[in-house]
Scaffold this motif. Structure first.
Motif, PDB file in Angstrom:
ATOM      1  N   ASN A 192     115.513  51.521 145.399  1.00 54.46           N
ATOM      2  CA  ASN A 192     114.644  52.382 145.283  1.00 54.46           C
ATOM      3  C   ASN A 192     113.224  51.772 145.174  1.00 54.46           C
ATOM      4  O   ASN A 192     112.499  52.855 145.658  1.00 54.46           O
ATOM      5  CB  ASN A 192     114.912  53.211 143.996  1.00 54.46           C
ATOM      6  N   HIS A 193     113.084  50.751 144.560  1.00 60.20           N
ATOM      7  CA  HIS A 193     111.533  50.351 144.421  1.00 60.20           C
ATOM      8  C   HIS A 193     111.008  49.874 145.653  1.00 60.20           C
ATOM      9  O   HIS A 193     109.892  49.923 146.047  1.00 60.20           O
ATOM     10  CB  HIS A 193     111.461  49.175 143.535  1.00 60.20           C
ATOM     11  N   LYS A 238     112.099  51.211 148.499  1.00 57.02           N
ATOM     12  CA  LYS A 238     111.665  52.266 149.608  1.00 57.02           C
ATOM     13  C   LYS A 238     110.506  52.971 149.067  1.00 57.02           C
ATOM     14  O   LYS A 238     109.669  53.226 149.943  1.00 57.02           O
ATOM     15  CB  LYS A 238     112.870  53.501 148.990  1.00 57.02           C
ATOM     16  N   GLU A 239     109.985  52.542 147.819  1.00 54.20           N
ATOM     17  CA  GLU A 239     108.472  53.024 147.313  1.00 54.20           C
ATOM     18  C   GLU A 239     107.413  52.394 148.186  1.00 54.20           C
ATOM     19  O   GLU A 239     106.331  52.822 148.400  1.00 54.20           O
ATOM     20  CB  GLU A 239     108.269  53.054 145.746  1.00 54.20           C
ATOM     21  N   LEU A 240     107.709  51.175 148.316  1.00 56.88           N
ATOM     22  CA  LEU A 240     106.850  50.066 148.986  1.00 56.88           C
ATOM     23  C   LEU A 240     106.968  50.212 150.452  1.00 56.88           C
ATOM     24  O   LEU A 240     106.035  49.461 151.040  1.00 56.88           O
ATOM     25  CB  LEU A 240     107.165  48.386 148.817  1.00 56.88           C
ATOM     26  N   SER A 279     107.975  37.489 141.791  1.00 55.94           N
ATOM     27  CA  SER A 279     108.677  37.941 140.492  1.00 55.94           C
ATOM     28  C   SER A 279     108.025  36.934 139.452  1.00 55.94           C
ATOM     29  O   SER A 279     107.560  35.855 139.488  1.00 55.94           O
ATOM     30  CB  SER A 279     110.082  37.419 140.823  1.00 55.94           C
ATOM     31  N   GLN A 304     118.408  41.566 139.752  1.00 56.28           N
ATOM     32  CA  GLN A 304     117.775  42.900 139.365  1.00 56.28           C
ATOM     33  C   GLN A 304     117.697  43.215 137.989  1.00 56.28           C
ATOM     34  O   GLN A 304     116.735  43.556 137.457  1.00 56.28           O
ATOM     35  CB  GLN A 304     118.249  43.969 140.272  1.00 56.28           C
ATOM     36  N   PRO A 322     113.674  43.234 143.542  1.00 59.45           N
ATOM     37  CA  PRO A 322     113.350  44.615 143.062  1.00 59.45           C
ATOM     38  C   PRO A 322     114.692  45.466 143.471  1.00 59.45           C
ATOM     39  O   PRO A 322     115.466  45.013 143.978  1.00 59.45           O
ATOM     40  CB  PRO A 322     112.136  45.059 144.089  1.00 59.45           C
ATOM     41  N   THR A 323     114.618  46.705 142.962  1.00 55.05           N
ATOM     42  CA  THR A 323     115.887  47.589 143.247  1.00 55.05           C
ATOM     43  C   THR A 323     115.694  48.072 144.649  1.00 55.05           C
ATOM     44  O   THR A 323     114.621  48.125 144.943  1.00 55.05           O
ATOM     45  CB  THR A 323     115.958  48.784 142.314  1.00 55.05           C
ATOM     46  N   GLU A 377     119.718  51.594 142.111  1.00 54.67           N
ATOM     47  CA  GLU A 377     119.102  51.751 141.006  1.00 54.67           C
ATOM     48  C   GLU A 377     118.895  50.610 139.885  1.00 54.67           C
ATOM     49  O   GLU A 377     118.294  50.475 139.049  1.00 54.67           O
ATOM     50  CB  GLU A 377     119.683  52.990 140.151  1.00 54.67           C
TER      51      GLU A 377
END
Length: 790
Positions: free
Chosen positions: A403-404, A406-408, A434, A392, A400-401, A465
C-alpha cells in the motif's frame, strides 16, 4: 571545448534516435547497446566514440541488412539439404547463405544477395520444390541484442555437495559473511545465465515466425533475483499484439497502425490462417504451442501440456543442458510478482541473503519443495513472501508495504492486471532508505523467533498492509468467497483471492512452528554467533541439519518404515498362527530390503554388526579394528558381492534368527545394526542419469519387470564412474544404521520399523543431504525389493 560539446551532443542525438542511450537518475546514462553505465555527459561521449560501441553499431547494421534481404522458408520435405534450397532460389538471383533448422529440419532462413532479389522472390505467387509447396515470407525483424562474452574460467559449476558447502561456510569470518556467501554459492553461474538468455532468444525467434508480434517474457526464479542453479525456466507467451494483428487482417480495407502486409493471417504463410485467437480456448492454444515446440524449436523434447495446473502450461525440456521449463499464456500477474520481488531486492541488500538461507533451511527440514510430486509443503514463492512480510514488520521496517509503494507511484505507473491493482514504483530510487540497521545475523534469529508461535491458522498474512489480518474481518470482505483459508494463510500481494500456501496442511504448519522454535533456541547459543576456534561446524551450518540443530549430532537421523504385510511374499504357513512370529518375519524381510538398497543399489559398504541400538552401540559404532577396515577395503576394491538371491547372501544381510514368541504382540526390541560407508556422491544428479538411461540402452520390458531396482543400481554405478575411476582410499561418509521394531505411534496405523542413522560426529553436517535423499528413496526401494521377492 565548444567543439567537443557540439560533437558529443551530435553523437548523443544520433544514438538516442536508435534508442541506445537511457538517462538515469542523478545525471547518469546507460548505453542499452553495450550494457554500459556512465556517470556524466563527457564519459558518455567518450564511450560513443569508443571501439566497442562503434563495433557493435557496425555489427547491428550488418545484422539488420541481412534481415532485410532474407526470407523464412518452410513446407519442404524433412531432410532437404541446404544446397537444394540454394539452387532453387538462385533462379531469382544470387544466394548469400542458407541457414537450416538442423535439429528439426522443418524451416530455413535464406539470405539473398540484395533486396532486389528479395523482391523477385516475394513477387512469385507460388514456390514449389520436389513436389512440395513452399511457404515463403520475409524474415521477421528483431531488435539487435548484445550478449557480453562469458568471463574467463566460467566453466560449468559443479554440484555443491553438503560437505563442501559446510566447509566453505565454516571458513567465513562471521554469520553475515556466511549468509552473503550462500548467495554466491547458489546463484546462477555466468554460463547458466548465458544459456538461459540464448534459450529465450531462440524461443522468441521461433514464436515470432508463427505468432507475429508475440513476445516471450521470462519470469520467476530465473529473473526475480532469487535464482538457484538448476531451477526451472518459466516463460510467458504474450499474444496480445498477435490478436490485434489478426483482427486488423480481417478488415483489409481499413488500414490500422502497426499492421503490415506480411502479418496477414489469412495468408498460407501463417499458422494463424486456420484459427482465431480471440475465440480459441486456452487448451487449444496451448496444444498449438506444444506443436510448435515439438516440431520447430531445436533441442527441445519431452513436451507436455498440463491443463490441470492452476495456471495451465506447456512443459518442456532442453535436451543438451537438461534444463526444464514451461510456457503459459494467461499468467500476467506472475510478471508483476517478478518485478515486485526485483524491487524489494533493489530496496535493501539484506533481502537476498536472508531469503536464500531461509529457503535452504526449509528444504533441509523437509518443510519446502516437492521432489516426488505434489504435497503439503511450502513452495519457494511462499517462503520468499514470508521473509518479505517479516521485514515489513520490523521496527523500523526494512521494506515498505505494498500500500505504501502504491502511494509512491506516479500516475503513469497505475497498473491493473486481471482486475487486480498491481501499482508500485518501477524505479527503486524513489524509495527512502530503511532506518533499520540490524545485521543479517540478528535478522535471521528474529525471523525464527517471530514465527515460532505464530497463529498461521487464525489470521491471514497480508503484504499489502504489512500486518496479519484477523479471519473474521477477512470473511466479511469481498475476496472472502475465493480465498481458500486453511492452517497456513499467506495472501498474494496482488491477487488477493489467492492463498499461496493453501496446500499446506495442519501437520506441516505445526512442524514449521516447531522447526522455527528449535532454530530460534539454537540462534541464542554461542555456536551460532561465534566462529569455532576448534574447527567445528558453527553459524548457519547447523541450521541446515534436519531436526533439532542441537540434538542431531547425538540423536541421529530417524526414518520410519511401516510394517506393511501386503507388500511382499506370504510368510511361511507355520508362522501364520502366531502374530509375533509373523511380525518378526516381516521385520527380517524389511531389514534385508534396507541392506540390499544401501549395498547393492547405492554401492555403500554395509556390514551387519552384533551390537544393538543403545547409546553404547551408537557411541562405539565407529571404533573398528584395523583388520576389519582392511577386509572391507579389499572387498570393495575387488568388487565382490554376494548375490542376495542366494541363501548365503540372504542370511548375511538379514538379521540373525531369533527365538519365536508365544504372545501375539509385536516383538518390540528386535533390532539389527549395520556399519556403513558411502564412497561416492551417488545421491547427486540421479535424475539426469536416470533420464539418459531410459532413453538409451535399457530394455523397457526388463525395466518394467525388475521394477526400479535394476535401473537405480545402474544409475549408481554410472555416477560412481563419472566421479572417478580409482577407488577412494577413504569413504565420504561413515555411519551406522539401527533398525528396530516399534509399536505404532499415536494416530499411525500398525507397527513400524524405526531406522536410526548415526553419522560420525564430524560428518553430521555433510550427512544431512544424504539423509534427505534417503527419506524419499529408501522406502520406495524397500517396497520394490519386497515386491521382487513375490
Amino acid at each position: 571545448m565548444a567543439g567537443e560539446g557540439e560533437e558529443g551532443g551530435g553523437l548523443l542525438e544520433g544514438s538516442a534516435l536508435l534508442g541506445d542511450v537511457e538517462s538515469l537518475p542523478r545525471g547518469g546514462f546507460r548505453c542499452r547497446l553495450c550494457h554500459v553505465t556512465v556517470a556524466n555527459q563527457p564519459s558518455l561521449d567518450d564511450h560513443l566514440r569508443g571501439k566497442k560501441h562503434q563495433r557493435l553499431e557496425n555489427l547491428r547494421t550488418v545484422r539488420q541488412t541481412q534481415e532485410r534481404r532474407s526470407v523464412f522458408v518452410s513446407g519442404f520435405r524433412k531432410g532437404t539439404p541446404a544446397s537444394e534450397l540454394s539452387s532453387y532460389f538462385q533462379a531469382f538471383g544470387e544466394v548469400a547463405n542458407v541457414v537450416m533448422d538442423k535439429d528439426k529440419g522443418v524451416y530455413a532462413i535464406v539470405e539473398l544477395q540484395s533486396e532486389a532479389v528479395l523482391e523477385k522472390v516475394l513477387a512469385e505467387p507460388q514456390h514449389s520444390l520436389g513436389g512440395q509447396r513452399l511457404r515463403v515470407k520475409p524474415r521477421e525483424k528483431k531488435d539487435f541484442k548484445y550478449n557480453p562474452p562469458r568471463k574467463q574460467g566460467a566453466a560449468k559449476r559443479e554440484q555443491l555437495s553438503p560437505e563442501k558447502l559446510a566447509q566453505n561456510l565454516c571458513q567465513a569470518d562471521d554469520v553475515d559473511a556466511q549468509m552473503s556467501l550462500m548467495v554466491r554459492l547458489f546463484e546462477f553461474s555466468e554460463s547458466e545465465r548465458r544459456l538461459r538468455d540464448l534459450l529465450v532468444t531462440l524461443f522468441q525467434e521461433v514464436f515470432l515466425e508463427f505468432f507475429p508480434g508475440s513476445a516471450i517474457l521470462p519470469f520467476g526464479s530465473s529473473v526475480n533475483g532469487f535464482d538457484v542453479s538448476g531451477c526451472d525456466l518459466d516463460l510467458f507467451l504474450d499474444l496480445e499484439k498477435t490478436k490485434s494483428f489478426q483482427a486488423s487482417a480481417k478488415a483489409p480495407n481499413i488500414p490500422q497502425d502497426g499492421a503490415s502486409p506480411e502479418l496477414d493471417t489469412h495468408s498460407e504463410d501463417s499458422i494463424l490462417s486456420d484459427i482465431d485467437l480471440a475465440t480459441t480456448t486456452v487448451p487449444e492454444v496451448l496444444e498449438l504451442i506444444a506443436t510448435v515446440l515439438k516440431k520447430c524449436v531445436p533441442g527441445v523434447h519431452r513436451v507436455q501440456t498440463v491443463l490441470s495446473a492452476r495456471r495451465p502450461v506447456v512443459k518442456f525440456c532442453h535436451k543438451e543442458s537438461g534444463l526444464r521449463g514451461d510456457v503459459s499464456i494467461n499468467n500476467k500477474l506472475a510478471l508483476c510478482n517478478t518485478r515486485f520481488l526485483q524491487l524489494c531486492i533493489e530496496a535493501d541488500e539484506r533481502v537476498r541473503p536472508l531469503v536464500y538461507v531461509v529457503r535452504h533451511w526449509a528444504k533441509q527440514q523437509a518443510l519446502a519443495g516437492n521432489p516426488f510430486g505434489g504435497g503439503p509443503l511450502l513452495n519457494n514463492y511462499a517462503l520468499t513472501l514470508l521473509v518479505l512480510f517479516f521485514l515489513q514488520m520490523r521496527n523500523p521496517p526494512v521494506l515498505p508495504t505494498v500500500n505504501h509503494l502504491k502511494e509512491l507511484s506516479n500516475a503513469d505507473e497505475q497498473t491493473t492486471v486481471d482486475g487486480w491493482d498491481c501499482t508500485f514504483p518501477k524505479d527503486s530510487s524513489r524509495l527512502d532508505p530503511s532506518g533499520n540497521k540490524e545485521n543479517l545475523c540478528s535478522l535471521l534469529a528474529e525471523f525464527f523467533r517471530e514465527f515460532e508461535d505464530y497463529d498461521f491458522a487464525g489470521c491471514v498474512i497480508s503484504l499489502r498492509e504489512g500486518r496479519p489480518l484477523p479471519r473474521p474481518s477477512l470473511l466479511a470482505s469481498e475476496v472472502s468467497n475465493k480465498l481458500k483459508l486453511g492452517p497456513f494463510n499467506l495472501q498474494d500481494p496482488f491477487e488477493l483471492s489467492h492463498n499461496v500456501s493453501a496446500n499446506v496442511n495442519e501437520k506441516t504448519a505445526l512442524r514449521f512452528q516447531r522447526c522455527c522454535r528449535d532454530a530460534a533456541k539454537y540462534c541464542r547459543s554461542l555456536q551460532y554467533q561465534r566462529k569455532s576456534t576448534k574447527g567445528k561446524i558453527w553459524g548457519i551450518v547447523r541450521l541446515f541439519q534436519p531436526g533439532n540443530p542441537e540434538a542431531v549430532a547425538t540423536d541421529g537421523f530417524v526414518l520410519n518404515l511401516p510394517l506393511k504385510l501386503s507388500a511382499g511374499p506370504p510368510p511361511p504357513c507355520e508362522l501364520l498362527n502366531r502374530a509375533g512370529d509373523l511380525h518378526q518375519a516381516w521385520f527380517q524381510k524389511i531389514c534385508a530390503g534396507v541392506a540390499f538398497t544401501l549395498r547393492d543399489v547405492l554401492g555403500c559398504s554395509c556390514f551387519e554388526t552384533p551390537q544393538g541400538c543403545g547409546e553404547e552401540a551408537v557411541s562405539s559404532g565407529f571404533q573398528q579394528p584395523e583388520e576389519q577396515i582392511e577386509v572391507k577395503m579389499k572387498l570393495l576394491s575387488a568388487g565382490t558381492k554376494r548375490p542376495l538371491d542366494s541363501e548365503e547372501g540372504e542370511g548375511a544381510l538379514s538379521p540373525s534368527a531369533k527365538k519365536s514368541r508365544t504372545d501375539a504382540s509385536l516383538p518390540v526390541g528386535e533390532s539389527t545394526t549395520w556399519d556403513c560407508s558411502a564412497w561416492q556422491h551417488v545421491w547427486l544428479g540421479r535424475r539426469r542419469v536416470r533420464r539418459q538411461l531410459r532413453g538409451t540402452d535399457l530394455d523397457p520390458t526388463t525395466t518394467e519387470n525388475a521394477g526400479s531396482l535394476e535401473l537405480e543400481a545402474k544409475v549408481s554405478r554410472l555416477l560412481s564412474q563419472q566421479e572417478g575411476e580409482a577407488t577412494p582410499t577413504e569413504p565420504l561418509l561413515r555411519f551406522t544404521v539401527c533398525a528396530q521394531a516399534t509399536e505404532a505411534a499415536s494416530g499411525e496405523p500398525g507397527p513400524r520399523v524405526r531406522l536410526r542413522f548415526t553419522p560420525a560426529l564430524e560428518q553430521a553436517a555433510a550427512f544431512q543431504e544424504f539423509f534427505h535423499f534417503l527419506q524419499g528413496f529408501l522406502p520406495r526401494m524397500v517396497e520394490q525389493y519386497l515386491v521382487s521377492k513375490t
